[in-house]
Design a protein around this motif. Structure first.
Motif, PDB file in Angstrom:
ATOM      1  N   ASN A  26       7.436   2.944   4.693  1.00  0.00           N
ATOM      2  CA  ASN A  26       6.940   4.371   4.674  1.00  0.00           C
ATOM      3  C   ASN A  26       7.988   5.522   5.227  1.00  0.00           C
ATOM      4  N   ALA A  27       8.292   5.389   6.319  1.00  0.00           N
ATOM      5  CA  ALA A  27       9.008   6.324   6.309  1.00  0.00           C
ATOM      6  C   ALA A  27      10.578   6.608   6.442  1.00  0.00           C
ATOM      7  N   LEU A  28      11.048   5.240   5.333  1.00  0.00           N
ATOM      8  CA  LEU A  28      12.252   5.848   4.416  1.00  0.00           C
ATOM      9  C   LEU A  28      11.757   6.470   3.146  1.00  0.00           C
ATOM     10  N   THR A  29      11.033   6.196   3.053  1.00  0.00           N
ATOM     11  CA  THR A  29      10.175   6.766   1.702  1.00  0.00           C
ATOM     12  C   THR A  29       9.844   8.519   1.848  1.00  0.00           C
ATOM     13  N   ALA A  30       9.325   8.397   2.720  1.00  0.00           N
ATOM     14  CA  ALA A  30       9.304  10.022   3.285  1.00  0.00           C
ATOM     15  C   ALA A  30      10.720  10.972   3.413  1.00  0.00           C
ATOM     16  N   ILE A  31      11.238  10.447   3.860  1.00  0.00           N
ATOM     17  CA  ILE A  31      13.325  10.828   4.282  1.00  0.00           C
ATOM     18  C   ILE A  31      13.666  11.164   2.716  1.00  0.00           C
ATOM     19  N   ARG A  32      13.428  10.130   1.568  1.00  0.00           N
ATOM     20  CA  ARG A  32      13.989  10.257  -0.094  1.00  0.00           C
ATOM     21  C   ARG A  32      13.300  11.290  -0.321  1.00  0.00           C
ATOM     22  N   PHE A  33      12.327  10.966  -0.367  1.00  0.00           N
ATOM     23  CA  PHE A  33      11.342  12.351  -1.569  1.00  0.00           C
ATOM     24  C   PHE A  33      10.931  13.882  -1.366  1.00  0.00           C
ATOM     25  N   ALA A  39      15.063   4.639  -9.187  1.00  0.00           N
ATOM     26  CA  ALA A  39      13.146   5.051  -9.392  1.00  0.00           C
ATOM     27  C   ALA A  39      13.197   6.258 -10.101  1.00  0.00           C
ATOM     28  N   LEU A  40      13.724   7.321  -8.952  1.00  0.00           N
ATOM     29  CA  LEU A  40      13.998   8.726  -9.774  1.00  0.00           C
ATOM     30  C   LEU A  40      14.295   9.321 -11.083  1.00  0.00           C
ATOM     31  N   ASP A  41      14.697   8.582 -12.249  1.00  0.00           N
ATOM     32  CA  ASP A  41      15.629   8.916 -12.979  1.00  0.00           C
ATOM     33  C   ASP A  41      14.614   7.786 -14.540  1.00  0.00           C
ATOM     34  N   HIS A  42      13.210   7.146 -13.463  1.00  0.00           N
ATOM     35  CA  HIS A  42      11.974   6.386 -14.050  1.00  0.00           C
ATOM     36  C   HIS A  42      10.269   7.125 -14.102  1.00  0.00           C
ATOM     37  N   LEU A  43      10.932   7.722 -12.826  1.00  0.00           N
ATOM     38  CA  LEU A  43       9.046   8.013 -12.713  1.00  0.00           C
ATOM     39  C   LEU A  43       9.238   9.538 -12.767  1.00  0.00           C
ATOM     40  N   ASP A  44       7.764   9.646 -13.134  1.00  0.00           N
ATOM     41  CA  ASP A  44       7.158  10.804 -14.173  1.00  0.00           C
ATOM     42  C   ASP A  44       6.743  11.690 -13.039  1.00  0.00           C
ATOM     43  N   ASN A  50      10.795  -0.392  -6.956  1.00  0.00           N
ATOM     44  CA  ASN A  50      10.652   0.159  -5.633  1.00  0.00           C
ATOM     45  C   ASN A  50      11.146   1.327  -5.396  1.00  0.00           C
ATOM     46  N   VAL A  51      10.254   2.084  -4.939  1.00  0.00           N
ATOM     47  CA  VAL A  51      10.358   3.917  -5.503  1.00  0.00           C
ATOM     48  C   VAL A  51      11.926   4.283  -4.288  1.00  0.00           C
ATOM     49  N   LEU A  52      12.500   3.225  -3.616  1.00  0.00           N
ATOM     50  CA  LEU A  52      13.516   3.443  -3.371  1.00  0.00           C
ATOM     51  C   LEU A  52      14.846   2.710  -3.503  1.00  0.00           C
ATOM     52  N   SER A  53      14.537   2.237  -4.513  1.00  0.00           N
ATOM     53  CA  SER A  53      15.693   1.935  -5.527  1.00  0.00           C
ATOM     54  C   SER A  53      16.622   3.200  -5.776  1.00  0.00           C
TER      55      SER A  53
END
Length: 614
Positions: free
Chosen positions: A478-485, A456-461, A450-453
Motif C-alpha cells: 500500500n505504501a509503495l503503491t502510494a509513492i509510485r502513483f 505497469a504504467l505502460d499498460h494501465l489505462d 503487479n502495479v509496482l512492476s
C-alpha cells in the motif's frame, strides 16, 4: 542598497510563487497572474527593480532560464505522438510559422507606422507560443484526442525556431547591404542548425551514458543534469547566438525517447525548477515595463492588431497547415483558439529593443510594450475562454476523478461497484487471478498484474483516472503503491488503509508505511475492515437531505456505520480520510459500510434524544 536587493528578491519569490498558487486555487491562467503581479511589484509598488536587482546578470539569467524551460519541455515530447499528426505538427512549425511571420509583419507595418525592419522583427518575435503558456493551459483544459499533442509539440518546437528567426532578422537589420544581409542570413541558419544539433545530441549522449552506466550517485544526478544543460546551452550560444535554445530542446527530446536510462526523477526535478524559473522570469520581465509606454500603446490600432492576430492570422496558419491532416473541424477550430505568447517573446523583445535603440532605432522602445500587451491579451483571452470553448466543441476530457483501486478482494469489489453506480470511473487491479475474475463478474474494468512492476504504467489505462486507493492486506505494498502513483496523481490524491497496529509501535517504521492519506478512520486497517465485512456489514448509499443531514446520520447509527465516500452535488466523489475529511451537505450521497437491515433510503425513526426533546 543591500536592503532593497533583499526586498526585491523576496518580492520576486513571493509574487511569483503566490501567483502560481492563486492560479491553481481559482483555476485561472497562472501566466496572466504572473504578468499582473510583475506589474504590481515593479512599476506600481516599486518593490522589484530588475536592473538594480540583477544588473548585467539579468540577460544571462533570462537566457539560461529559457534554455532550462525548453529542455524540460523537450523531456515531455514522445515520438509515438507523431504517428498520425506528425505532418500537421511539421506544417505548423514551418508553413504556419512562415505565414504567421509574414502576415504579422504586414499588419504591424500598416498599423504601427514601423519601418519594414521593425515590422518584420515584431512578426518574427510573435511567431512563438511556447511551453511556458501552452503546457499550463493544456493541463487546465485537458483536450482530447491528438489536439493536446499537437499543441504541446508546436509550443515547444516553435520557441527555438522563432528565436532563431528573430535573431536572424535582428542581425540583418544591423547589417548594411543586401548581399551581405543575405549571406549572413544563410550562414546564421546553417550555424544554428549545425551547432545546436551537434551539441544537443552530444549533451544527451553524455547524460545518457552517465545514467545508463550508473556513474553518478543518486544525489548528484539532478545537479549534474542541470549542469550539462547549462553547459551545452552556453557552448552552443558562444558559437552561434540563440542556437543554445535549439540544442537544449533537442537534448530533452532525445532523452525523452530513449528506453534504457531512467529519467523520471530528472523530469520531476526539472518540473520544479521550471515552475520557479518561470515565476521569476515573468515577474522580472513585467517589472521592467514602463506603465506610461504600456498605456500609451493601448489604442485602437493595438486592438485592431490583436483582433487580426487572433481571428485571422492564427486560423489561416492552422487551416493551411492541417489541410491533409486527420483532424476534424472541431479539433481544427480549437487549434485556432490556442496561441498564447509566452516568455521567449517577452525576453527576446526586451533584449533586442535596448540594442536597437542604441543603434539608431528609437521607435524600437514600442516593441516591448506591444509584445507585452500581446502576451497579456492572448493569455487572458485564450486562457479564460479555452476551457469553455473545448467543452462546447466536445474536445475536452472530463476531470480525471476516477479511482484506481489496488486490491480486488470482496469488500473492495463492493466499494468499487457502489462508486460505479454513482457514475464514478473505476479501474481495479490485483495480481491474484481469482480476485480479478470476481471483479470482472461484477462488470468492473480490471488490470491483472503487479502495479509496482516496471512496465505497469505502460499498460494501465488511466484515462479518466485521477485518484489511487490502495487497500491490499500488505501495508508495505500500500505504501509503495502510494509513492509510485503520487508522482502521477499528486500526493493529495493517493490513499491507503491505516497500517496494522503492531506496525505503528515503531515510529520510524510508521513513517515509512504511511505514505498515502489514511482512508476512512485511524483504526481502519485491512484486518478491521475485513472483520466488519465478515460480521455482515455491507456497502450502501444514503441520500442526505435537509431533514436528514450528516449529523442526523451519525446520531442515528453511531459506530454501526463507517462513512467511506461522499458523492457531491457536482457528481465528484471524495473518500473520507483521517486528515481533512469531507463534510457532507444536504443533497450529497453518503456511501458507508453498515448493517444490511438499516434502511438508508428513507428517513429513519426519530432517536431517543429527539423524542425526549419533543
Amino acid at each position: 542598497m543591500t536592503e532593497s536587493i533583499l526586498i526585491g528578491i523576496t518580492s520576486v519569490i513571493f509574487f511569483g510563487v503566490g501567483a502560481q498558487w492563486v492560479g491553481w486555487k481559482f483555476k485561472l491562467p497562472a501566466i496572466l497572474l504572473l504578468l499582473l503581479s510583475g506589474l504590481l511589484a515593479g512599476p506600481i509598488l516599486g518593490l522589484v527593480k530588475p536592473e538594480e536587482l540583477m544588473g548585467n546578470l539579468l540577460t544571462p539569467f533570462i537566457n539560461v532560464s529559457v534554455a532550462i524551460i525548453l529542455f524540460e519541455g523537450g523531456l515531455s515530447l514522445k515520438f509515438s505522438e507523431l504517428k498520425n499528426v506528425g505532418g500537421a505538427i511539421g506544417n505548423l512549425v514551418s508553413i504556419g510559422a512562415l505565414l504567421t511571420w509574414v502576415l504579422t509583419s504586414v499588419t504591424a507595418y500598416l498599423l504601427f507606422g514601423f519601418g519594414w525592419e521593425l515590422a518584420v522583427l515584431l512578426g518574427a518575435i510573435l511567431i512563438v507560443t511556447g511551453p511556458t503558456v501552452i503546457v499550463p493551459l493544456l493541463r487546465q483544459v485537458r483536450p482530447s484526442g491528438q489536439v493536446g499533442s499537437i499543441l504541446k509539440w508546436e509550443g515547444i518546437v516553435i520557441d527555438p525556431i522563432g528565436a532563431m528567426i528573430a535573431v536572424l532578422v535582428y542581425e540583418v537589420i544591423l547589417t548594411s547591404g543586401f548581399s551581405e544581409a543575405t549571406s549572413l542570413a544563410f550562414m546564421s541558419i546553417f550555424k544554428t542548425i549545425l551547432f545546436g544539433s551537434a551539441l544537443g545530441l552530444a549533451g544527451a549522449g553524455v547524460l545518457y551514458a552517465l545514467l545508463k552506466k550508473h556513474m553518478l550517485p543518486d544525489f548528484l544526478q539532478n545537479p549534474v543534469s542541470l549542469m550539462i544543460v547549462i553547459l551545452i546551452f552556453t557552448i552552443s550560444d558562444i558559437f552561434q547566438h540563440e542556437s543554445g535554445l535549439w540544442a537544449t530542446t533537442l537534448m530533452g527530446v532525445v532523452l525523452a525517447n530513449q528506453k534504457s536510462a531512467k529519467i523520471h526523477h530528472i523530469i520531476e526535478f526539472k518540473e520544479n525548477i521550471r515552475l520557479l524559473l518561470l515565476s521569476a522570469l515573468f515577474i522580472l520581465l513585467a517589472a521592467r515595463i514602463e506603465l506610461t509606454n504600456l498605456l500609451g500603446n493601448l489604442n485602437l490600432n493595438m486592438l485592431a492588431f490583436l483582433a487580426i492576430l487572433i481571428f485571422l492570422i492564427r486560423p489561416a496558419a492552422v487551416y493551411l497547415s492541417t489541410i491533409f491532416s486527420p483532424l476534424n473541424w472541431k479539433e481544427k477550430l480549437f487549434l485556432c483558439w490556442m496561441a498564447p505568447r509566452g516568455v521567449v517573446a517577452a525576453s527576446i523583445s526586451s533584449i533586442f529593443a535596448i540594442s536597437l535603440v542604441q543603434n539608431g532605432f528609437p521607435e524600437a522602445n514600442q516593441l516591448i510594450s506591444i509584445v507585452f500587451i500581446t502576451i497579456i491579451s492572448t493569455v487572458a483571452i485564450y486562457g479564460l475562454t479555452a476551457p469553455w470553448v473545448a467543452k462546447k466543441l466536445g474536445v475536452a476530457k472530463p476531470v480525471p476523478n476516477g479511482f484506481l483501486i489496488i486490491g480486488a478482494h470482496k469488500w473492495a469489489i463492493d466499494i468499487a461497484t457502489e462508486i460505479k453506480k454513482h457514475g464514478g470511473k473505476i479501474l481495479i487491479a490485483d495480481s491474484n487471478w481469482k480476485n480479478i475474475s470476481n471483479a470482472k463478474s461484477h462488470d468492473l474494468d480490471t488490470y491483472y498484474g503487479n502495479v509496482l512492476s516496471e512496465f505497469a504504467l505502460d499498460h494501465l489505462d488511466l484515462d479518466g483516472i485521477g485518484k489511487l486507493i490502495s487497500v491490499t492486506p500488505n501495508d508495505e505494498v500500500n505504501a509503495l503503491t502510494a509513492i509510485r502513483f503520487s508522482e502521477l496523481f499528486g500526493r493529495s490524491r493517493v490513499y491507503q488503509l491505516s497500517p496494522s497496529m503492531k506496525k505503528k509501535s515503531d515510529d520510524s517504521e510508521d513513517g515509512i508505511i504511511q505514505t498515502g492519506r489514511i482512508l476512512f478512520k485511524k483504526n481502519a486497517t485491512f484486518e478491521f475492515m475485513t472483520r466488519q465485512y465478515e460480521q455482515g456489514k455491507v456497502v450502501k448509499s444514503t441520500q442526505l437531505t435537509e431533514e436528514f443531514t450528516f449529523q442526523n446520520f451519525k446520531e442515528t447509527y453511531g459506530d454501526v456505520a463507517i462513512p467511506l465516500f461522499v458523492v457531491l452535488n457536482d457528481n465528484s466523489i471524495r473518500p473520507f480520510t483521517t486528515d481533512n475529511p469531507p463534510v457532507p451537505q444536504p443533497g450529497n450521497i453518503l456511501i458507508s459500510l453498515t448493517k444490511p437491515d438499516v434502511d438508508t433510503k428513507h428517513k429513519p425513526e426519530k432517536t431517543t434524544l429527539e423524542k425526549q426533546q419533543e
